[in-house]
Write a protein that holds these residues in place. Sequence first.
Motif, PDB file in Angstrom:
ATOM      1  N   THR A  31     -11.697  12.414  96.228  1.00  0.00           N
ATOM      2  CA  THR A  31     -12.580  12.329  94.851  1.00  0.00           C
ATOM      3  C   THR A  31     -13.640  13.084  95.109  1.00  0.00           C
ATOM      4  O   THR A  31     -14.470  12.753  96.106  1.00  0.00           O
ATOM      5  N   TYR A  35     -23.442  16.319  90.944  1.00  0.00           N
ATOM      6  CA  TYR A  35     -24.667  15.786  90.210  1.00  0.00           C
ATOM      7  C   TYR A  35     -25.645  17.028  90.266  1.00  0.00           C
ATOM      8  O   TYR A  35     -25.708  17.931  91.233  1.00  0.00           O
ATOM      9  N   PRO A  43     -30.790  12.421  90.593  1.00  0.00           N
ATOM     10  CA  PRO A  43     -29.433  13.233  89.877  1.00  0.00           C
ATOM     11  C   PRO A  43     -28.444  12.631  88.750  1.00  0.00           C
ATOM     12  O   PRO A  43     -28.749  11.522  88.441  1.00  0.00           O
ATOM     13  N   PHE A  45     -24.838  12.961  86.857  1.00  0.00           N
ATOM     14  CA  PHE A  45     -23.713  13.162  86.899  1.00  0.00           C
ATOM     15  C   PHE A  45     -23.215  14.160  85.945  1.00  0.00           C
ATOM     16  O   PHE A  45     -23.309  14.141  84.683  1.00  0.00           O
ATOM     17  N   GLN A  48     -16.481  14.559  87.499  1.00  0.00           N
ATOM     18  CA  GLN A  48     -15.751  14.216  88.975  1.00  0.00           C
ATOM     19  C   GLN A  48     -14.193  14.581  88.752  1.00  0.00           C
ATOM     20  O   GLN A  48     -13.620  14.716  87.567  1.00  0.00           O
ATOM     21  N   ARG A  55     -11.922  14.188  85.800  1.00  0.00           N
ATOM     22  CA  ARG A  55     -11.674  12.470  85.427  1.00  0.00           C
ATOM     23  C   ARG A  55     -12.546  11.897  84.558  1.00  0.00           C
ATOM     24  O   ARG A  55     -12.128  11.116  83.642  1.00  0.00           O
ATOM     25  N   GLN A  56     -13.605  12.437  84.762  1.00  0.00           N
ATOM     26  CA  GLN A  56     -14.671  12.050  83.869  1.00  0.00           C
ATOM     27  C   GLN A  56     -15.854  13.072  83.772  1.00  0.00           C
ATOM     28  O   GLN A  56     -16.036  13.823  84.737  1.00  0.00           O
ATOM     29  N   LEU A  90     -25.775  18.523  93.964  1.00  0.00           N
ATOM     30  CA  LEU A  90     -25.308  17.588  94.984  1.00  0.00           C
ATOM     31  C   LEU A  90     -23.766  17.509  94.589  1.00  0.00           C
ATOM     32  O   LEU A  90     -23.360  17.121  93.492  1.00  0.00           O
ATOM     33  N   ILE A  94     -15.368  10.521  97.849  1.00  0.00           N
ATOM     34  CA  ILE A  94     -15.221   9.016  98.149  1.00  0.00           C
ATOM     35  C   ILE A  94     -13.517   9.115  98.165  1.00  0.00           C
ATOM     36  O   ILE A  94     -13.040   9.881  97.577  1.00  0.00           O
ATOM     37  N   SER A  96     -10.382   7.337  96.579  1.00  0.00           N
ATOM     38  CA  SER A  96     -10.218   6.431  95.510  1.00  0.00           C
ATOM     39  C   SER A  96      -9.671   5.209  95.570  1.00  0.00           C
ATOM     40  O   SER A  96      -9.935   4.350  94.813  1.00  0.00           O
ATOM     41  N   MET A 100     -14.259  -1.341  96.646  1.00  0.00           N
ATOM     42  CA  MET A 100     -15.164  -1.362  95.351  1.00  0.00           C
ATOM     43  C   MET A 100     -16.386  -0.942  95.405  1.00  0.00           C
ATOM     44  O   MET A 100     -16.898  -0.251  94.652  1.00  0.00           O
ATOM     45  N   PRO A 103     -19.650   3.410  99.085  1.00  0.00           N
ATOM     46  CA  PRO A 103     -20.355   4.255  98.619  1.00  0.00           C
ATOM     47  C   PRO A 103     -20.043   5.771  98.556  1.00  0.00           C
ATOM     48  O   PRO A 103     -19.262   6.046  99.241  1.00  0.00           O
ATOM     49  N   LEU A 104     -20.576   6.667  97.534  1.00  0.00           N
ATOM     50  CA  LEU A 104     -20.413   7.943  97.663  1.00  0.00           C
ATOM     51  C   LEU A 104     -21.182   8.485  98.713  1.00  0.00           C
ATOM     52  O   LEU A 104     -22.124   8.022  99.421  1.00  0.00           O
ATOM     53  N   PHE A 106     -22.777  11.957 100.037  1.00  0.00           N
ATOM     54  CA  PHE A 106     -23.201  13.272  99.389  1.00  0.00           C
ATOM     55  C   PHE A 106     -23.532  14.580 100.499  1.00  0.00           C
ATOM     56  O   PHE A 106     -23.619  14.187 101.756  1.00  0.00           O
TER      57      PHE A 106
END
Lengths: 115, 117
Positions: A31, A35, A43, A45, A48, A55-56, A90, A94, A96, A100, A103-104, A106
Motif C-alpha cells: 500500500t 503526502y 504533510p 494526505f 492512497q 482507495r482514499q 513524500l 505499509i 495492508s 493496526m 507505522p507508515l 516514508f
Amino acid sequence: DAGVTQSPTHLIKTRGQQVTLRCSPKSGHDTVSWYQQALGQGPQFIFQYYEEEERQRGNFPDRFSGHQFPNYSSELNVNALLLGDSALYLCASILSTGSMNSPLHFGNGTRLTVT
Amino acid sequence: AQTVTQSQPEMSVQEAETVTLSCTYDTSESDYYLFWYKQPPSRQMILVIRQEAYKQQNATENRFSVNFQKAAKSFSLKISDSQLGDAAMYFCAYRSPFQGGSEKLVFGKGTKLTVNP
C-alpha cells in the motif's frame, strides 16, 4: 532491506507543465500513500493506492492523479502546475494486513519547485 | 474531521536536559492511534514512538516517552537526556482505526527542536 525510495530527489518545473514523481515501497509492503508537505507545514494526505486502485483521497484537485503498478510501485502525476504546488512530496508505504499500529514508512521525498 | 495541533513552532533544549513537546488533537472517535515522527534535514520521516488510544499505559522508547491524556485529548512527547542528534522537526500524527483499509495520517504543523551543546 530496501526502504521506501523516491525519484527524482529534486525537480524544477515551469508553471503549466506536468510532472511525474515515482516511488518504490519498502520491500514487502503493498500500500502506497502520497503526502504533500509545503514549507513550514506538516504533510497533507493526497491519496492512497492499494491493489492498483485509489482507495482514499484527500482534499486535492483532479490535477493530482496517481497510479500503482503490479509490483506495488507508484507514480504521482500533477498536471497544469501552479506556483502553489511547490512542496516536498513524500511517499509512504505499509503492509495492508499488518498490525493496526504499524507505522507508515516514508521515503526521503521529492522537492518540487514550480517557477 | 480530525485535527492535530502543535502549539509550539520552535523549542530549544540544552544537551543532556529534558524537553517536552506538546500536541493536542480533536476527534469524536474512541479508538485511534497516535504517533510522533521526527524529520531531520535529510527529510525522511522517522517514527519516534506510537500509542494506541485503548491502552492507558504511556508508551516509552528508550529516551522518548509520551504523556497520553485521552480525556484531555493531549499527547505530549518527552525527550530525556537530549542529544545533538535529536535536533529535527517533530510531528504529531493521528490515525483512525482500520476502516476500509485506510492508513491515512493527519499531521500537526510540527515543532522545530534545537539542541544546544
